[in-house]
Design a protein around this motif. Structure first.
Motif, short mmCIF file in Angstrom:
data_model
loop_
_atom_site.label_atom_id
_atom_site.label_comp_id
_atom_site.label_asym_id
_atom_site.label_seq_id
_atom_site.Cartn_x
_atom_site.Cartn_y
_atom_site.Cartn_z
N LEU A 244 35.24 34.65 44.92
CA LEU A 244 34.77 33.97 46.35
C LEU A 244 33.79 32.71 46.04
O LEU A 244 33.98 31.26 46.42
CB LEU A 244 33.47 35.02 46.43
N SER A 245 33.57 32.85 44.24
CA SER A 245 33.11 31.36 44.33
C SER A 245 33.54 31.35 42.20
O SER A 245 32.87 32.32 41.83
CB SER A 245 31.64 31.11 43.96
N ASP A 246 33.56 30.56 41.74
CA ASP A 246 33.83 30.76 39.92
C ASP A 246 33.57 29.51 39.87
O ASP A 246 34.28 28.30 39.72
CB ASP A 246 34.74 31.44 39.74
N ASP A 247 32.18 29.13 38.77
CA ASP A 247 32.32 27.71 37.72
C ASP A 247 32.29 27.95 36.20
O ASP A 247 31.36 27.65 35.58
CB ASP A 247 30.77 27.25 38.46
N SER A 248 32.41 29.39 36.39
CA SER A 248 32.49 29.88 34.91
C SER A 248 33.67 28.53 33.65
O SER A 248 34.51 28.00 34.09
CB SER A 248 32.58 30.72 35.11
N ASN A 249 33.23 28.45 31.84
CA ASN A 249 33.87 27.88 31.46
C ASN A 249 35.31 29.06 31.32
O ASN A 249 36.48 27.79 31.65
CB ASN A 249 33.71 28.31 29.90
N LYS A 252 38.50 31.43 37.63
CA LYS A 252 39.41 32.30 38.31
C LYS A 252 39.62 31.00 39.39
O LYS A 252 38.34 30.93 39.63
CB LYS A 252 39.54 33.92 38.52
N LYS A 253 40.71 31.19 39.82
CA LYS A 253 40.30 30.59 41.16
C LYS A 253 40.37 31.32 42.30
O LYS A 253 40.62 32.37 42.88
CB LYS A 253 42.70 30.30 41.51
N THR A 254 40.17 31.48 42.95
CA THR A 254 39.26 31.60 44.31
C THR A 254 40.31 32.27 45.62
O THR A 254 41.46 31.69 45.81
CB THR A 254 38.38 30.92 45.23
N GLY A 255 39.72 33.52 46.55
CA GLY A 255 40.88 33.58 46.92
C GLY A 255 41.01 35.47 47.03
O GLY A 255 40.15 35.67 45.75
N LEU A 256 42.15 35.92 47.24
CA LEU A 256 42.89 36.78 46.52
C LEU A 256 43.34 36.72 45.32
O LEU A 256 44.10 36.03 45.12
CB LEU A 256 43.87 36.85 48.21
N ASN A 257 42.69 37.46 44.64
CA ASN A 257 43.04 36.60 42.80
C ASN A 257 43.63 37.92 42.91
O ASN A 257 45.40 37.25 42.11
CB ASN A 257 41.62 36.86 41.96
#
Length: 312
Positions: A244-249, A252-257
């Motif tokens: 749903l969201s990811d701002d880490s180092n 991963k791409k958002t959406g269906l991963n």
């Protein structure tokens, strides 16, 4: 002399007649008394009927108690509180004992899996649950060891509370460790989810993970056993991950991963030892480009595996 004899004979005759008449009358009276009932009423004897009344009243009291006892229900006394009958208390205690026992189950699984490119990975899982029907503690550990890489794993500690038939609400924490990263090797996430049996007997786990750097993801796992025989069982399964969201180092791409659909075939030697084979098709969306990693594209590939599962 002759006259004396005549007198004596007449006197003797008269005596015999008198005696014979008395005997005949006595026998006739005795015969009448034996053949005819007594006509005179017997003497009345007073009878005490009080004991008879008590004995006849006793069964009525017992009958009334038997009729009233089974229908005892909760009633309110003058204090305003509702009081339950002894039968209801016994029933409640029985239900408490029936669902209050503590039980434990541990599952250990190890599987070697390869993809289309020939790259292999060893995947291991440990799950332990302990508690009652209403309250349980789950411990789940998952480890992946890909070829030419170090082992990465995650561990979850969850409290599980039964809220409906076949469904538990779970909450806890997840710890992740990836020694292949240069930074942020250790991560801690909050976990909230559902565990239970979906319609048509699909065992389902659905979790939301919330971590640092706005990492929010959703995972759904569901599976179902189909018996070919009492020992040979096939198990279709589905594993979906959404970001749903990811701002880490290592974002991963958002959406269906990722999605993985598979079919496991296992043979239960007994209820504790179960070897299996696994065939699956998977989709992976890839990761974003950051200062610590390069962007990767989506991949579709087949997976083949074999393993063994223990339950105790």
């Amino acid at each position: 002399m002759r006259s004396i004899n005549l007198f004596a004979m007449s006197t003797l005759s008269a005596s015999l007649l008198v005696l014979s008449g008395q005997s005949f009358a006595h026998e006739e009276h005795h015969a009448m008394s034996m053949s005819e009932p007594q006509t005179q009423p017997a003497e009345e004897i007073p009878v005490d009927h009080s004991q008879h009344q008590k004995m006849s009243a006793a069964p009525k009291i017992v009958t009334e108690e038997k009729q009233v006892q089974p229908v005892q229900q909760a009633h309110s006394n003058s204090d305003g509180f509702e009081h339950k009958s002894d039968h209801q208390f016994d029933h409640a205690e029985h239900l408490k004992e029936h669902g209050g026992q503590v039980y434990q189950q541990t599952t250990l699984e190890s599987k070697w899996q390869r993809n289309d490119n020939g790259q292999g990975a060893l995947k291991s899982e440990l799950e332990t649950r302990i508690g009652t029907d209403e309250n349980k503690i789950f411990i789940k550990v998952h480890a992946d060891k890909a070829e030419s890489q170090q082992t990465e794993y995650d561990a979850k500690l969850l409290y599980s509370r039964n809220v409906a038939d076949f469904w538990d609400v779970q909450a806890g924490i997840r710890y992740r460790n990836d020694p292949n990263r240069e930074v942020d090797q250790d991560q801690v996430d909050a976990v909230l989810g559902l565990h239970g049996m979906a319609p048509y007997f699909f065992e389902t786990d659905a979790y939301v993970y919330i971590g640092q750097d706005r990492q929010v993801s959703f995972n759904l796992e569901t599976e179902r056993d189909l018996l070919l025989t009492q020992k040979l069982i096939i198990q279709p399964y589905l594993d979906i991950n959404m970001v749903l969201s990811d701002d880490s180092n290592y974002a991963k791409k958002t959406g269906l991963n990722s999605v993985q659909v598979g079919l496991e075939t296992r043979y239960e030697i007994n209820k504790k030892v179960m070897p299996f084979m696994d065939v699956a098709y998977g989709y992976n969306k890839g990761v974003q480009e950051t200062a610590w990693q390069k962007s990767s594209s989506s991949e579709n590939e087949w997976f083949y595996g074999a393993g063994i599962r223990f339950k105790f």
